[in-house]
Design an enzyme around this catalytic site. Structure first.
Site, PDB file in Angstrom:
ATOM      1  N   ILE A 104      35.746  51.668  43.702  1.00 59.94           N
ATOM      2  CA  ILE A 104      34.481  50.757  43.280  1.00 59.94           C
ATOM      3  C   ILE A 104      35.037  49.893  41.872  1.00 59.94           C
ATOM      4  O   ILE A 104      35.969  50.308  41.223  1.00 59.94           O
ATOM      5  CB  ILE A 104      33.453  51.469  43.165  1.00 59.94           C
ATOM      6  N   LYS A 123      37.100  56.533  43.601  1.00 58.44           N
ATOM      7  CA  LYS A 123      37.924  55.983  42.380  1.00 58.44           C
ATOM      8  C   LYS A 123      37.055  54.948  41.672  1.00 58.44           C
ATOM      9  O   LYS A 123      36.802  54.096  42.298  1.00 58.44           O
ATOM     10  CB  LYS A 123      39.315  55.425  42.861  1.00 58.44           C
ATOM     11  N   GLU A 138      38.736  51.458  36.104  1.00 60.41           N
ATOM     12  CA  GLU A 138      39.356  51.852  34.974  1.00 60.41           C
ATOM     13  C   GLU A 138      38.574  51.405  33.788  1.00 60.41           C
ATOM     14  O   GLU A 138      38.733  52.231  32.715  1.00 60.41           O
ATOM     15  CB  GLU A 138      40.672  51.364  34.743  1.00 60.41           C
ATOM     16  N   PRO A 162      46.797  50.510  41.081  1.00 58.86           N
ATOM     17  CA  PRO A 162      48.105  50.610  41.807  1.00 58.86           C
ATOM     18  C   PRO A 162      48.379  51.976  41.828  1.00 58.86           C
ATOM     19  O   PRO A 162      49.359  52.281  42.803  1.00 58.86           O
ATOM     20  CB  PRO A 162      48.888  49.812  40.865  1.00 58.86           C
ATOM     21  N   GLU A 219      34.123  44.713  50.565  1.00 56.82           N
ATOM     22  CA  GLU A 219      33.168  43.759  49.979  1.00 56.82           C
ATOM     23  C   GLU A 219      33.909  43.047  48.802  1.00 56.82           C
ATOM     24  O   GLU A 219      34.129  43.729  47.791  1.00 56.82           O
ATOM     25  CB  GLU A 219      32.041  44.506  49.346  1.00 56.82           C
ATOM     26  N   CYS A 238      29.351  39.199  42.316  1.00 57.11           N
ATOM     27  CA  CYS A 238      30.409  38.790  43.542  1.00 57.11           C
ATOM     28  C   CYS A 238      29.706  37.656  44.116  1.00 57.11           C
ATOM     29  O   CYS A 238      29.848  36.687  44.743  1.00 57.11           O
ATOM     30  CB  CYS A 238      30.593  39.854  44.329  1.00 57.11           C
ATOM     31  N   GLN A 267      39.004  39.917  31.432  1.00 57.54           N
ATOM     32  CA  GLN A 267      37.932  39.056  31.903  1.00 57.54           C
ATOM     33  C   GLN A 267      37.592  37.898  31.122  1.00 57.54           C
ATOM     34  O   GLN A 267      37.295  36.791  31.494  1.00 57.54           O
ATOM     35  CB  GLN A 267      36.758  39.921  32.420  1.00 57.54           C
ATOM     36  N   PHE A 268      37.366  38.528  29.868  1.00 55.86           N
ATOM     37  CA  PHE A 268      37.068  37.320  28.804  1.00 55.86           C
ATOM     38  C   PHE A 268      38.013  36.054  28.645  1.00 55.86           C
ATOM     39  O   PHE A 268      37.793  34.915  28.888  1.00 55.86           O
ATOM     40  CB  PHE A 268      37.208  38.315  27.409  1.00 55.86           C
ATOM     41  N   GLU A 278      36.491  32.248  41.809  1.00 57.77           N
ATOM     42  CA  GLU A 278      35.618  32.893  41.412  1.00 57.77           C
ATOM     43  C   GLU A 278      35.709  33.210  39.770  1.00 57.77           C
ATOM     44  O   GLU A 278      37.071  33.922  39.453  1.00 57.77           O
ATOM     45  CB  GLU A 278      35.542  34.351  41.927  1.00 57.77           C
ATOM     46  N   ILE A 279      35.080  32.688  38.944  1.00 59.78           N
ATOM     47  CA  ILE A 279      35.281  32.800  37.507  1.00 59.78           C
ATOM     48  C   ILE A 279      34.547  34.111  37.085  1.00 59.78           C
ATOM     49  O   ILE A 279      35.501  34.598  35.985  1.00 59.78           O
ATOM     50  CB  ILE A 279      34.429  31.560  36.875  1.00 59.78           C
TER      51      ILE A 279
HETATM   52  O1  TXE Z   1      39.650  43.540  40.293  1.00 57.17           O
HETATM   53  P1  TXE Z   1      40.191  44.613  41.373  1.00 57.17           P
HETATM   54  P2  TXE Z   1      39.535  43.301  38.644  1.00 57.17           P
HETATM   55  C1  TXE Z   1      36.826  39.985  41.306  1.00 57.17           C
HETATM   56  C2  TXE Z   1      36.606  39.126  39.906  1.00 57.17           C
HETATM   57  C3  TXE Z   1      37.319  39.443  38.867  1.00 57.17           C
HETATM   58  C4  TXE Z   1      38.513  39.580  39.245  1.00 57.17           C
HETATM   59  C5  TXE Z   1      39.444  40.885  39.091  1.00 57.17           C
HETATM   60  O2  TXE Z   1      36.807  37.679  40.061  1.00 57.17           O
HETATM   61  O3  TXE Z   1      37.516  38.460  37.934  1.00 57.17           O
HETATM   62  O4  TXE Z   1      38.099  40.453  40.795  1.00 57.17           O
HETATM   63  O5  TXE Z   1      38.834  41.814  38.795  1.00 57.17           O
HETATM   64  C6  TXE Z   1      41.183  48.916  42.075  1.00 57.17           C
HETATM   65  N1  TXE Z   1      45.169  49.488  45.129  1.00 57.17           N
HETATM   66  N2  TXE Z   1      35.882  40.896  41.287  1.00 57.17           N
HETATM   67  O6  TXE Z   1      41.084  43.009  38.472  1.00 57.17           O
HETATM   68  O7  TXE Z   1      41.553  44.514  41.147  1.00 57.17           O
HETATM   69  C7  TXE Z   1      40.633  48.690  40.404  1.00 57.17           C
HETATM   70  O8  TXE Z   1      41.210  49.897  39.832  1.00 57.17           O
HETATM   71  C8  TXE Z   1      43.979  50.133  45.243  1.00 57.17           C
HETATM   72  C9  TXE Z   1      34.983  40.743  42.024  1.00 57.17           C
HETATM   73  O9  TXE Z   1      38.735  44.399  38.095  1.00 57.17           O
HETATM   74  O10 TXE Z   1      39.932  44.282  42.694  1.00 57.17           O
HETATM   75  C10 TXE Z   1      39.128  48.846  40.705  1.00 57.17           C
HETATM   76  O11 TXE Z   1      38.707  50.122  41.016  1.00 57.17           O
HETATM   77  N3  TXE Z   1      42.948  49.796  44.414  1.00 57.17           N
HETATM   78  C11 TXE Z   1      34.371  42.061  42.690  1.00 57.17           C
HETATM   79  C12 TXE Z   1      38.819  47.946  41.933  1.00 57.17           C
HETATM   80  O12 TXE Z   1      39.983  47.862  42.700  1.00 57.17           O
HETATM   81  C13 TXE Z   1      43.249  48.948  43.206  1.00 57.17           C
HETATM   82  C14 TXE Z   1      34.088  43.162  41.583  1.00 57.17           C
HETATM   83  C15 TXE Z   1      38.647  46.310  41.914  1.00 57.17           C
HETATM   84  O13 TXE Z   1      39.529  46.158  41.040  1.00 57.17           O
HETATM   85  C16 TXE Z   1      44.446  48.363  43.315  1.00 57.17           C
HETATM   86  C17 TXE Z   1      35.240  43.219  40.811  1.00 57.17           C
HETATM   87  C18 TXE Z   1      45.208  48.625  44.404  1.00 57.17           C
HETATM   88  N4  TXE Z   1      46.647  48.020  44.289  1.00 57.17           N
HETATM   89  C19 TXE Z   1      36.042  42.300  40.471  1.00 57.17           C
HETATM   90  N5  TXE Z   1      44.378  47.365  42.182  1.00 57.17           N
HETATM   91  C20 TXE Z   1      33.053  42.145  43.453  1.00 57.17           C
HETATM   92  N6  TXE Z   1      33.172  42.058  44.775  1.00 57.17           N
HETATM   93  O14 TXE Z   1      31.931  42.212  43.025  1.00 57.17           O
HETATM   94  C21 TXE Z   1      43.189  47.510  41.677  1.00 57.17           C
HETATM   95  N7  TXE Z   1      42.445  48.350  42.350  1.00 57.17           N
END
Ligand code: TXE
Length: 500
Positions: free
Chosen positions: A166, A192, A195, A226, A268, A302, A349-350, A399-400
């Site tokens: 998530i 999971k 972080e 990762p 999602e 999202c 994100q900032f 997606e900003i």
């Molecule tokens: O997302 P990640 P991040 C979008 C939004 C944001 C961007 C980056 O645009 O600015 O994604 O955010 C796990 N194998 N959304 O970097 O990487 C990670 O630890 C398995 C939209 O936070 O997708 C976290 O638990 N898992 C979104 C989850 O994936 C991995 C909500 C989300 O992180 C992984 C969040 C890997 N290799 C961000 N790498 C929505 N749909 O609402 C990361 N993770």
């Protein structure tokens, strides 16, 4: 400029203590096998809240082994559905009892306004568990009329161990959308957390065990993507994967699922949802709704209405009012009363948001208001409005995930349909009109998993949510989510004396 009534003096001390920071495996809080920890930070200041056990491959292996045993040996999948339902209901009651501490933890770790979490998110979290508790003892198959002398029925069985990953924007809601249906169907779970926001899931999972959940049924591994996330996605003993996050990471985890044991995946992912204001719309209402559709949760949704398409006849009036509304937005310490917008979740994100704002200016969009950080501490961003945005600009395509509203002008309904659909995403859309025919036409033409008419962000336990195109696979919430956590067994029995 912006309402600073609640501005940033000394951060308010959160009314909660951090009690749970270890991994939850087989019903016990344990250190990571490596002994490592990682810091979770307060987005208001960038200061440490707590060091949290950092799970990786070995911990995921331990958690999956516990979930496997709890599934294969029971009692969870073999309990009566009514007993499972009662545990889910007891859990919901305990969350209600501890709602204040849970809300405070969520706000502290994420930065979202306390009032928003208390008003919208915690009640929906509780509602989701009660909703799925209601389903637990209503899951059953069919008796089927087939040709020939056979009695045919289907059994709807849990899939097994669900691996769930998530994000950080709605840590508790994402927990409920995933854990609720998985457990109601009789699966066991390894989850999971993101972080950035590990704390609230650990707290509520403790309550789940108080509610009578057997050990091993729900395991929580905090850690990075990762390492811990990837280990879960490619684990051979995980039968089902459910992921919410970026489209980029969605592709990675789907690849890992395919390369390992071909586990099915619910994804999602990201969005770039159009919010369409037609010429007959009530402009004041549309402005307020479009504002909320984009700025809610600091723009970290999202389904954020991040392409505000406004008909040329009402464009000027809309723009002026949208700008005024953004200027009135109350930014400040999320624990303070009346605050509408807190800090973004973290420095990554900032930085990403400020980079997109710069690109908007460079590409020739008009910066109407905002555009900079808010204050000098933490990760606050000024509510930002761009006008004169064109479809080919990065701020209209990517997606900003921040408080940046992009306003675009349109002339014809066909044109706005075509432009809305010309996106790799298809998560949601908003339509603002008083004309039933226009609403019906747009509803059918828009390629999106949700279309909100004269409303936006209406979330309910029973309403399915998910994406078209690169916004994902499958649906969460409602009855649709049950399908993701069940498999169907056809049972065919030969009848000896069919002619009765
Ligand atoms: O997302 P990640 P991040 C979008 C939004 C944001 C961007 C980056 O645009 O600015 O994604 O955010 C796990 N194998 N959304 O970097 O990487 C990670 O630890 C398995 C939209 O936070 O997708 C976290 O638990 N898992 C979104 C989850 O994936 C991995 C909500 C989300 O992180 C992984 C969040 C890997 N290799 C961000 N790498 C929505 N749909 O609402 C990361 N993770």
């Amino acid at each position: 400029r912006f309402s600073t009534a609640a501005a940033l003096e000394e951060p308010i001390t959160p009314p909660v203590k951090v009690e749970y920071t270890k991994l939850l495996i087989n019903g016990e809080f344990v250190d990571a096998a490596s002994g490592k920890t990682f810091p979770t930070l307060d987005p208001r200041t960038g200061q440490l809240i707590a060091d949290v056990a950092e799970g990786d491959l070995e911990d995921v292996n331990r958690a999956v082994a516990a979930a496997r045993k709890a599934f294969d040996e029971g009692p969870w999948p073999r309990m009566t559905a009514y007993e499972r339902s009662r545990i889910l209901l007891r859990f919901a009651d305990l969350v209600e009892k501890h709602a204040d501490e849970i809300t405070a933890l969520e706000v502290w770790d994420n930065g979202k306004p306390y009032e928003q979490a208390a008003r919208d998110e915690i009640p929906l979290f509780i509602r989701l568990f009660r909703y799925y508790a209601g389903w637990a003892d209503k899951i059953h198959g069919l008796t089927i009329q087939a040709d020939g002398p056979h009695h045919v029925q289907t059994l709807h069985e849990p899939i097994g161990v669900a691996g769930q990953i998530i994000p950080w924007n709605f840590p508790l809601l994402m927990f409920s959308w995933k854990v609720g249906p998985a457990l109601a169907c009789g699966n066991t779970v390894v989850l999971k957390t993101a972080e950035q926001t590990p704390l609230s899931a650990l707290y509520v999972s403790k309550l789940f065990h108080e509610a009578g959940l057997p050990p091993g049924v729900l395991n929580i591994v905090s850690g990075y993507g990762p390492s811990a996330g990837a280990a879960l996605a490619c684990h051979m003993e995980v039968d089902k994967l459910s992921f919410t996050g970026s489209t980029e990471t969605g592709k990675i985890v789907l690849g890992l699922a395919a390369k390992s044991n071909l586990k099915s995946a619910t994804l999602e992912l990201g969005g770039k949802s159009p919010f369409i204001v037609c010429e007959d719309a009530n402009v004041d209402e549309a402005v307020e709704l479009a504002h909320a559709a984009l700025f809610y949760n600091q723009g970290q949704c999202c389904c954020a209405g991040s392409r505000t398409y406004v008909h040329e006849r009402v464009y000027d009036e809309f723009l002026e009012k949208a700008k005024t509304r953004a200027l009135q937005r109350v930014v400040g310490d999320p624990f303070k009363k009346g605050v509408e917008q807190g800090p973004q979740v973290d420095s990554e994100q900032f930085d990403k948001i400020l980079k997109y704002i710069r690109s908007g200016v460079e590409n020739g969009a008009t910066l109407e208001t905002g555009g900079e950080r808010f204050g000098s501490n933490g990760y606050y961003v000024q509510p930002t409005v761009f006008s004169n945005v064109q479809d080919n600009m990065l701020i209209a395509k990517d997606e900003i995930f921040g408080p940046v509203q992009s306003i675009l002008k349109f002339k014809e309904i066909d044109e706005v349909i075509q432009r809305s659909n010309a996106s790799q995403f298809g998560l949601a859309a908003g339509v603002f009109t008083q004309n039933l025919d226009t609403a019906n036409r747009l509803t059918r033409a828009l390629k999106a998993g949700t279309v909100w008419i004269n409303c936006f962000d209406v979330f309910d336990a029973a309403i399915p949510f998910g994406g078209y195109k690169m916004s994902g696979h499958g649906r969460e919430k409602g009855v649709y989510s049950l399908n993701a956590y069940l498999q169907v067994k056809a049972v065919v029995t030969r009848l000896k004396n069919p002619a009765w």
